[in-house]
Structure formats: structure tokens, C-alpha cells
Design a protein around this motif. Structure first.
Motif, PDB file in Angstrom:
ATOM      1  N   LEU A 168       0.821  -1.212   0.000  1.00  0.00           N
ATOM      2  CA  LEU A 168       0.000   0.000   0.000  1.00  0.00           C
ATOM      3  C   LEU A 168       0.854   1.260   0.000  1.00  0.00           C
ATOM      4  O   LEU A 168       0.556   2.225  -0.709  1.00  0.00           O
ATOM      5  N   ARG A 169       1.933   1.268   0.760  1.00  0.00           N
ATOM      6  CA  ARG A 169       2.829   2.429   0.797  1.00  0.00           C
ATOM      7  C   ARG A 169       3.483   2.677  -0.557  1.00  0.00           C
ATOM      8  O   ARG A 169       3.617   3.814  -0.991  1.00  0.00           O
ATOM      9  N   VAL A 170       3.905   1.610  -1.224  1.00  0.00           N
ATOM     10  CA  VAL A 170       4.552   1.768  -2.533  1.00  0.00           C
ATOM     11  C   VAL A 170       3.558   2.320  -3.552  1.00  0.00           C
ATOM     12  O   VAL A 170       3.855   3.285  -4.272  1.00  0.00           O
ATOM     13  N   ILE A 171       2.373   1.747  -3.605  1.00  0.00           N
ATOM     14  CA  ILE A 171       1.368   2.186  -4.580  1.00  0.00           C
ATOM     15  C   ILE A 171       0.933   3.623  -4.305  1.00  0.00           C
ATOM     16  O   ILE A 171       0.900   4.466  -5.207  1.00  0.00           O
ATOM     17  N   ALA A 172       0.609   3.928  -3.052  1.00  0.00           N
ATOM     18  CA  ALA A 172       0.149   5.275  -2.707  1.00  0.00           C
ATOM     19  C   ALA A 172       1.266   6.297  -2.884  1.00  0.00           C
ATOM     20  O   ALA A 172       1.029   7.413  -3.376  1.00  0.00           O
TER      21      ALA A 172
END
Length: 69
Positions: free
Chosen positions: A14-18
Motif C-alpha cells: 500500500l505504501r509503494v502504490i500510494a
């Protein structure tokens, strides 16, 4: 390693995508020095996702269960 991972796998993704989404948005929509500043901040979020270590989470004592690694 010099650090212990403190971010679970689902949150890392989630951190990478966001982070990538915010970086692209900031460059395209904001531009200029503000866009660069926001993009650099987003890069920090992406790096914490890639490495699985968040310094802010470490400061408050967040640890992963052995089963969640």
C-alpha cells in the motif's frame, strides 16, 4: 541487517502504490518547488514500503509479530 522490519507486507504494498501515485500527481498537478517537495516526501513513503522499515513507527515502538513477516 541494521534494522528490524516493522511494516507488514500488505502495508508495504500500500505504501509503494500510494507513494508512487502521490509522486506522479504532485509533479503533474502541482509542479514547481511545491511539486518537488511533495514528490520527495512521497519518495520517502515509497522507500519505507520497499525496505519494510518505518522510522516513525520504530520511534513509537511498533513491532511485527513473527507470524506476520
Amino acid at each position: 541487517m541494521f534494522y528490524v522490519k516493522n511494516v507488514p507486507t500488505w502495508e508495504r504494498a500500500l505504501r509503494v502504490i500510494a507513494g508512487l501515485a502521490v509522486a506522479v500527481w504532485s509533479v503533474l498537478a502541482l509542479g514547481g518547488p511545491w511539486g518537488t517537495a511533495v514528490a520527495l516526501s512521497a519518495a520517502g513513503i515509497v522507500l519505507s514500503g520497499l525496505f519494510g522499515f518505518c522510522p516513525a513507527c520504530a520511534m513509537v515502538g511498533r513491532k511485527l509479530d513473527k507470524a506476520k513477516r
